[in-house]
Scaffold this active site. Structure first.
Site, PDB file in Angstrom:
ATOM      1  N   ARG A  57     -14.662   2.610   5.406  1.00 39.02           N
ATOM      2  CA  ARG A  57     -14.879   1.974   4.451  1.00 39.02           C
ATOM      3  C   ARG A  57     -13.765   1.835   3.076  1.00 39.02           C
ATOM      4  O   ARG A  57     -13.186   0.892   2.812  1.00 39.02           O
ATOM      5  CB  ARG A  57     -16.335   2.193   3.726  1.00 39.02           C
ATOM      6  N   THR A  58     -13.105   3.193   2.845  1.00 39.54           N
ATOM      7  CA  THR A  58     -12.360   3.215   1.934  1.00 39.54           C
ATOM      8  C   THR A  58     -11.023   2.629   2.106  1.00 39.54           C
ATOM      9  O   THR A  58     -10.551   1.682   1.494  1.00 39.54           O
ATOM     10  CB  THR A  58     -11.956   4.641   1.597  1.00 39.54           C
ATOM     11  N   LYS A  86       7.242  15.710  12.214  1.00 42.82           N
ATOM     12  CA  LYS A  86       8.440  16.401  12.539  1.00 42.82           C
ATOM     13  C   LYS A  86       8.673  17.525  11.478  1.00 42.82           C
ATOM     14  O   LYS A  86       9.589  18.077  11.614  1.00 42.82           O
ATOM     15  CB  LYS A  86       9.712  15.327  12.488  1.00 42.82           C
ATOM     16  N   ARG A 107      -5.318   9.255   1.205  1.00 48.02           N
ATOM     17  CA  ARG A 107      -6.200  10.376   1.214  1.00 48.02           C
ATOM     18  C   ARG A 107      -5.625  11.532   2.004  1.00 48.02           C
ATOM     19  O   ARG A 107      -4.741  11.326   2.940  1.00 48.02           O
ATOM     20  CB  ARG A 107      -7.396   9.485   2.366  1.00 48.02           C
ATOM     21  N   HIS A 135     -12.652  11.839  -5.610  1.00 44.63           N
ATOM     22  CA  HIS A 135     -12.765  10.530  -4.809  1.00 44.63           C
ATOM     23  C   HIS A 135     -12.877   9.450  -5.918  1.00 44.63           C
ATOM     24  O   HIS A 135     -14.065   8.753  -5.870  1.00 44.63           O
ATOM     25  CB  HIS A 135     -13.649  10.557  -3.692  1.00 44.63           C
TER      26      HIS A 135
END
Length: 308
Positions: A57-58, A86, A107, A135
Site C-alpha cells: 500500500r505505501t 556491495k 522505508r 510512519h
C-alpha cells in the site's frame, strides 16, 4: 505556510495548523486521485522510491500519487541488486540518489534511518516507516480517513492490537493529542504502548486508559483502530504465538458498538478482523487504503513546491 523542501520524518514536527493544511489540500486533490480529473502539477519532477522492507500500500500509493500528478517514479528495486549489497552506506546511497530526483521516499527497518538520510540529502526525505519508530504519511492518511468517515474534534478512539511495536499507532497518538481525542489502548500486557508515549499524551492533558478487553472498550468509541500483531518484530517466535490471536473484531462484537462506529486498519490484516465485518457499515479500511493516494499527492506537491 510553506512546505517546500521540508523533510517529513516524524509527526512531532507538525502543528495542528500544518496538519489541517495538508488534509485540506488532500481533499482538493481527491478527484484527481480517483481519476475524475487530470493534472500535470508535477510534470518534469522525479520521485525516488527506496524500500528496504516489503510494502504494498505505501509503495504503490506513493507511485500512484506521483503518476496521477504527471510526475515520474524512479525505484531502487531490490536491495540485493543495488550497490547496497556491495557494502555502500545509506548516507552514500542517499547522496547519489538525490542527484537523480526531486524527493526521496524511504522505508527502512532501522529506527532513525529517515532522520539520518535527511542529514545527507538536499532534496526532501519522506519517511515511509523506520522500524518500530515513525510512519508519518500513514498518520496523515489515518487522520484524513477519520475526518472523512467520522470526526476529529471530540473524537473517542480505541487503538487495539500491537501497541508496542506498531509505529502507525505511535505516530497517530501524537497527532490525536493535537485534537484533544480521548484514547483507549487495548492490548495484551506483552504489547502495551511504550510508557514514554503514554506519559507524553498525559502531559498534553489527553485522557488515556488501558485495558486488555476489547469488549470493554467497544461501546463508547467513535472509531476502533485495529493493528496487526507483527510477527516479524518479535525476537522470540514463542512470544508471538502467545499473543497472535488475542484480539479479534467480529460482527457479534460490533453489535455492542455505536451504529456509526468506524473500524480502521492500516493493513495488511491477518486474523484480527473477521472477513464478515467487510460488508458492514462499520468497515472503512479499504477506503482508508485509497485515501493514501490523495494524502500522498498533497505531501508530494507541497514538498516539491508545486502547491503552497
Amino acid at each position: 505556510m510553506t512546505f517546500k523542501d521540508l523533510h517529513i520524518i516524524s509527526m512531532k514536527s507538525f502543528s495542528r495548523d500544518m496538519i489541517d493544511h495538508i488534509l485540506d489540500t488532500a481533499e482538493k486533490l481527491e478527484p484527481i486521485a480517483s481519476s475524475k480529473s487530470k493534472s500535470d502539477l508535477l510534470k518534469g519532477k522525479v520521485l525516488a522510491v527506496m524500500f528496504f522492507e516489503p510494502s504494498t500500500r505505501t509503495r504503490m500509493s506513493f507511485e500512484t500519487a506521483m503518476m496521477r500528478l504527471g510526475g515520474d517514479v524512479l525505484s531502487l528495486g531490490s536491495v540485493d541488486a543495488s550497490s547496497i549489497a556491495k557494502g555502500e552506506t545509506l548516507a552514500d546511497t542517499i547522496r547519489v540518489v538525490e542527484g537523480y530526483s526531486n524527493a526521496i521516499v524511504l522505508r527502512h527497518n532501522k529506527e532513525g534511518a529517515a532522520q539520518l538520510a535527511s542529514e545527507f540529502s538536499s532534496v526532501p526525505i519522506i519517511n515511509a516507516g523506520d522500524g518500530a519508530g515513525h510512519h508519518p504519511t500513514q498518520t496523515f492518511l489515518d487522520l484524513y480517513t477519520i475526518r472523512r468517515e467520522s470526526h476529529l474534534d471530540g473524537l473517542k478512539i480505541a487503538l487495539a492490537g500491537d501497541l508496542k511495536y506498531g509505529r502507525t499507532v505511535h505516530s497517530l497518538c501524537y497527532a490525536l493529542s493535537l485534537y484533544g481525542a480521548e484514547i483507549t489502548l487495548v492490548s495484551p500486557k506483552e504489547l502495551r504502548m511504550p510508557a514514554e508515549i503514554i506519559d507524553d499524551l498525559k502531559s498534553h492533558n489527553i485522557k488515556v486508559r488501558e485495558t486488555d478487553s476489547i469488549e470493554e472498550a467497544i461501546s463508547d468509541v467513535d472509531v476502533l483502530y485495529a493493528t496487526r500483531i507483527q510477527k516479524e518484530r518479535f525476537p522470540d517466535p514463542a512470544e508471538y504465538r502467545k499473543v497472535a490471536n488475542s484480539l479479534q473484531i467480529t460482527p457479534e462484537l460490533l453489535e455492542k458498538a455505536k451504529p456509526e462506529l468506524k473500524v480502521m486498519h492500516p493493513l495488511p490484516r491477518t486474523n484480527e478482523i473477521d472477513p464478515r465485518v467487510d460488508g458492514t457499515g462499520h468497515a472503512c479500511y479499504f477506503r482508508q487504503s485509497f485515501y493514501g493516494v490523495p494524502v500522498r499527492m498533497a505531501l508530494l506537491a507541497l514538498v516539491m513546491g508545486a502547491l503552497e
